[in-house]
Write an enzyme that holds these catalytic residues in place. Structure first.
Site, PDB file in Angstrom:
ATOM      1  N   SER A  30       0.761  -1.107   0.044  1.00 53.38           N
ATOM      2  CA  SER A  30       0.088  -0.011   0.073  1.00 53.38           C
ATOM      3  C   SER A  30       0.942   1.274  -0.144  1.00 53.38           C
ATOM      4  O   SER A  30       1.736   1.476   0.854  1.00 53.38           O
ATOM      5  CB  SER A  30      -0.876   0.089   1.052  1.00 53.38           C
ATOM      6  OG  SER A  30      -1.956  -0.800   1.100  1.00 53.38           O
ATOM      7  N   HIS A  39      -3.642   0.652  -4.715  1.00 46.57           N
ATOM      8  CA  HIS A  39      -3.052  -0.408  -5.420  1.00 46.57           C
ATOM      9  C   HIS A  39      -3.270  -0.497  -6.914  1.00 46.57           C
ATOM     10  O   HIS A  39      -4.484  -0.388  -7.337  1.00 46.57           O
ATOM     11  CB  HIS A  39      -3.403  -2.061  -5.081  1.00 46.57           C
ATOM     12  CG  HIS A  39      -2.797  -2.242  -3.561  1.00 46.57           C
ATOM     13  ND1 HIS A  39      -3.368  -1.703  -2.443  1.00 46.57           N
ATOM     14  CD2 HIS A  39      -1.928  -3.109  -3.169  1.00 46.57           C
ATOM     15  CE1 HIS A  39      -2.635  -2.202  -1.377  1.00 46.57           C
ATOM     16  NE2 HIS A  39      -1.740  -3.134  -1.871  1.00 46.57           N
ATOM     17  N   HIS A  46      -5.249  -9.537  -2.448  1.00 49.51           N
ATOM     18  CA  HIS A  46      -5.362  -9.700  -0.738  1.00 49.51           C
ATOM     19  C   HIS A  46      -6.454 -10.933  -0.657  1.00 49.51           C
ATOM     20  O   HIS A  46      -7.506 -10.687  -1.362  1.00 49.51           O
ATOM     21  CB  HIS A  46      -5.859  -8.425  -0.222  1.00 49.51           C
ATOM     22  CG  HIS A  46      -4.828  -7.288  -0.085  1.00 49.51           C
ATOM     23  ND1 HIS A  46      -4.798  -6.592  -1.360  1.00 49.51           N
ATOM     24  CD2 HIS A  46      -3.733  -7.064   0.588  1.00 49.51           C
ATOM     25  CE1 HIS A  46      -3.758  -5.622  -0.966  1.00 49.51           C
ATOM     26  NE2 HIS A  46      -3.348  -5.917   0.057  1.00 49.51           N
ATOM     27  N   TYR A  67      -8.548 -10.505   1.750  1.00 50.49           N
ATOM     28  CA  TYR A  67      -9.840  -9.794   2.314  1.00 50.49           C
ATOM     29  C   TYR A  67     -10.762  -9.543   1.159  1.00 50.49           C
ATOM     30  O   TYR A  67     -11.842  -9.235   1.351  1.00 50.49           O
ATOM     31  CB  TYR A  67      -9.672  -8.679   3.230  1.00 50.49           C
ATOM     32  CG  TYR A  67      -8.700  -7.745   2.641  1.00 50.49           C
ATOM     33  CD1 TYR A  67      -9.381  -6.762   1.740  1.00 50.49           C
ATOM     34  CD2 TYR A  67      -7.374  -7.458   2.809  1.00 50.49           C
ATOM     35  CE1 TYR A  67      -8.623  -5.617   1.310  1.00 50.49           C
ATOM     36  CE2 TYR A  67      -6.539  -6.397   2.614  1.00 50.49           C
ATOM     37  CZ  TYR A  67      -7.313  -5.495   1.464  1.00 50.49           C
ATOM     38  OH  TYR A  67      -6.459  -4.541   0.984  1.00 50.49           O
ATOM     39  N   GLU A  68     -10.147  -9.473  -0.118  1.00 53.89           N
ATOM     40  CA  GLU A  68     -10.999  -9.175  -1.239  1.00 53.89           C
ATOM     41  C   GLU A  68     -11.703 -10.294  -1.711  1.00 53.89           C
ATOM     42  O   GLU A  68     -12.691  -9.756  -2.852  1.00 53.89           O
ATOM     43  CB  GLU A  68      -9.956  -8.737  -2.412  1.00 53.89           C
ATOM     44  CG  GLU A  68      -9.347  -7.354  -2.136  1.00 53.89           C
ATOM     45  CD  GLU A  68      -8.178  -6.704  -3.020  1.00 53.89           C
ATOM     46  OE1 GLU A  68      -8.333  -6.129  -3.894  1.00 53.89           O
ATOM     47  OE2 GLU A  68      -6.998  -7.573  -2.940  1.00 53.89           O
ATOM     48  N   ALA A  84       2.236  -2.229   4.055  1.00 55.83           N
ATOM     49  CA  ALA A  84       1.912  -1.159   5.243  1.00 55.83           C
ATOM     50  C   ALA A  84       1.541  -1.989   6.460  1.00 55.83           C
ATOM     51  O   ALA A  84       0.801  -2.997   6.377  1.00 55.83           O
ATOM     52  CB  ALA A  84       0.746  -0.259   4.696  1.00 55.83           C
ATOM     53  N   MET A 137      -2.277  -6.874   6.858  1.00 55.82           N
ATOM     54  CA  MET A 137      -3.510  -7.592   6.110  1.00 55.82           C
ATOM     55  C   MET A 137      -2.957  -8.592   4.907  1.00 55.82           C
ATOM     56  O   MET A 137      -3.644  -8.637   4.033  1.00 55.82           O
ATOM     57  CB  MET A 137      -4.479  -6.853   5.915  1.00 55.82           C
ATOM     58  CG  MET A 137      -5.265  -6.082   6.901  1.00 55.82           C
ATOM     59  SD  MET A 137      -6.507  -5.237   6.292  1.00 55.82           S
ATOM     60  CE  MET A 137      -6.713  -4.009   7.776  1.00 55.82           C
ATOM     61  N   SER A 138      -1.639  -8.647   4.912  1.00 56.81           N
ATOM     62  CA  SER A 138      -1.230  -9.210   3.771  1.00 56.81           C
ATOM     63  C   SER A 138       0.133 -10.162   3.974  1.00 56.81           C
ATOM     64  O   SER A 138       0.474 -10.608   5.143  1.00 56.81           O
ATOM     65  CB  SER A 138      -0.674  -8.334   2.625  1.00 56.81           C
ATOM     66  OG  SER A 138       0.201  -7.586   3.168  1.00 56.81           O
ATOM     67  N   ASN A 182       1.120   3.610  11.004  1.00 58.80           N
ATOM     68  CA  ASN A 182       0.066   4.247  12.251  1.00 58.80           C
ATOM     69  C   ASN A 182       0.751   3.189  13.546  1.00 58.80           C
ATOM     70  O   ASN A 182       0.843   1.900  13.341  1.00 58.80           O
ATOM     71  CB  ASN A 182      -1.319   4.125  11.905  1.00 58.80           C
ATOM     72  CG  ASN A 182      -1.555   2.622  11.563  1.00 58.80           C
ATOM     73  OD1 ASN A 182      -1.495   2.279  10.374  1.00 58.80           O
ATOM     74  ND2 ASN A 182      -2.177   1.811  12.588  1.00 58.80           N
ATOM     75  N   HIS A 203      -7.890   4.703   6.447  1.00 55.97           N
ATOM     76  CA  HIS A 203      -6.990   4.213   5.142  1.00 55.97           C
ATOM     77  C   HIS A 203      -6.064   5.440   4.696  1.00 55.97           C
ATOM     78  O   HIS A 203      -4.988   5.105   4.199  1.00 55.97           O
ATOM     79  CB  HIS A 203      -7.864   3.556   4.207  1.00 55.97           C
ATOM     80  CG  HIS A 203      -7.277   2.977   2.889  1.00 55.97           C
ATOM     81  ND1 HIS A 203      -6.136   1.950   3.363  1.00 55.97           N
ATOM     82  CD2 HIS A 203      -7.264   3.108   1.802  1.00 55.97           C
ATOM     83  CE1 HIS A 203      -5.701   1.385   2.201  1.00 55.97           C
ATOM     84  NE2 HIS A 203      -6.176   2.077   1.218  1.00 55.97           N
TER      85      HIS A 203
END
Ligand code: HPA
Length: 286
Positions: A41, A72, A94, A96-97, A124, A222-223, A246, A258
């Site tokens: 990201s 992306h 990903h 989550y997609e 990220a 998340m990756s 963050n 985001h």
């Protein structure tokens, strides 16, 4: 043709899919990459440094959907970085997609098929170590797969890798040392730690952040973990860097957004790009 992202793809299905993917790439370029780099990201900027690049949108590769995550682009690039042939993934697939784990890992396996023996994963992440503020760069020393899934579920493809892969040195120690060497030479501060991979797409609750910290995590995202498992299964050398965008949820007492993640990526991305560029330049030939 629409792609069924979630259709199960087992390890045993991968050789045939990789044959088709390799042929699609070879119809466009003969370049044999030495390194494959996945840009996370907001980190896509390194792609601008590629010379003589061939760009292939994900949707033009057999069985791949267009990347949908904001930030992306979704392209496979082949070109040279300071004269070194490399493949880059600008954006990634990903879980989550809705992508099946067997789809999520195809880009790194394809880069291996094309010739890359070394894979570099970037992402990220949120900081679990309270000392990691926005902009911290962390070499991935090890990971914890908390996605609840694995790309190796189902009948194995012995031609690619073993049924029960060892994970002791998932993140190749010699490459970690090389990342630190490159950072020193560039005057960039690099931390090192454990990356925890969750499915997402929610950010964590503060209670989850405390738990993951207690379990030994230093950054969370998340990756990356599914790709790491597949790359090592296939015998590729692996390095990775998280860009902490963050502090973990709850540390600041404010919600995460985001946009904030992308902004921190834009700010720290060029620093990471410098490190990776030198890392690639100094990488010995196989
Ligand atoms: N959690 C999970 N993924 C992330 C975060 C986070 O705090 N920041 C960027 N990606």
């Amino acid at each position: 043709m629409s792609i069924d992202h979630a259709r199960p793809i087992h390890p045993a299905d991968l050789p045939e899919r990789l044959d088709a993917l390799e042929a699609a790439v070879r119809a466009r370029t003969p370049l044999v990459p030495r390194v494959g780099i996945v840009l996370g990201s907001g980190l896509g900027g390194l792609a601008d440094d590629l010379a003589d690049a061939t760009a292939i949108p994900f949707a033009e590769l057999p069985g791949w959907p267009a990347a949908t995550a904001p930030g992306h682009v979704g392209r496979l690039l082949l070109g040279t970085l300071d004269g070194v042939p490399v493949a880059m993934l600008q954006g990634r697939l990903h879980a989550y997609e809705g992508n099946h784990p067997g789809l999520v890992v195809q880009p790194v396996l394809l880069m291996g098929r094309l010739g890359a023996r070394t894979i570099v994963l970037t992402n990220a992440a949120g900081g679990l170590d309270p000392a990691f503020g926005a902009g911290t760069l962390m070499v991935i020393a090890d990971h914890i797969n908390m996605t609840g899934v694995t790309p190796l579920h189902g009948p194995n493809a012995d031609a690619i890798g073993p049924r029960f892969p060892d994970q002791t040195d998932t993140w190749t120690p010699a490459l970690r040392a090389r990342l630190h060497d490159a950072a020193r030479a560039e005057g960039v501060v690099l931390e090192e730690g454990v990356y925890v991979g969750l499915l997402g797409p929610t950010y964590e609750t503060p209670a989850e952040v405390r738990m993951l910290r207690g379990w030994g995590g230093d950054a969370v995202g998340m990756s990356t973990v599914l790709e790491a498992i597949a790359a090592r299964w296939a015998g590729l050398r692996l390095a990775g860097v998280s860009l902490v965008t963050n502090p973990g949820a709850g540390y600041l007492g404010e919600p995460l957004s985001h946009e904030e993640v992308l902004q921190a990526g834009r700010e720290a991305g060029p620093r990471l790009a410098r490190v990776l560029r030198r890392f690639v330049r100094d990488l010995p030939a196989d």
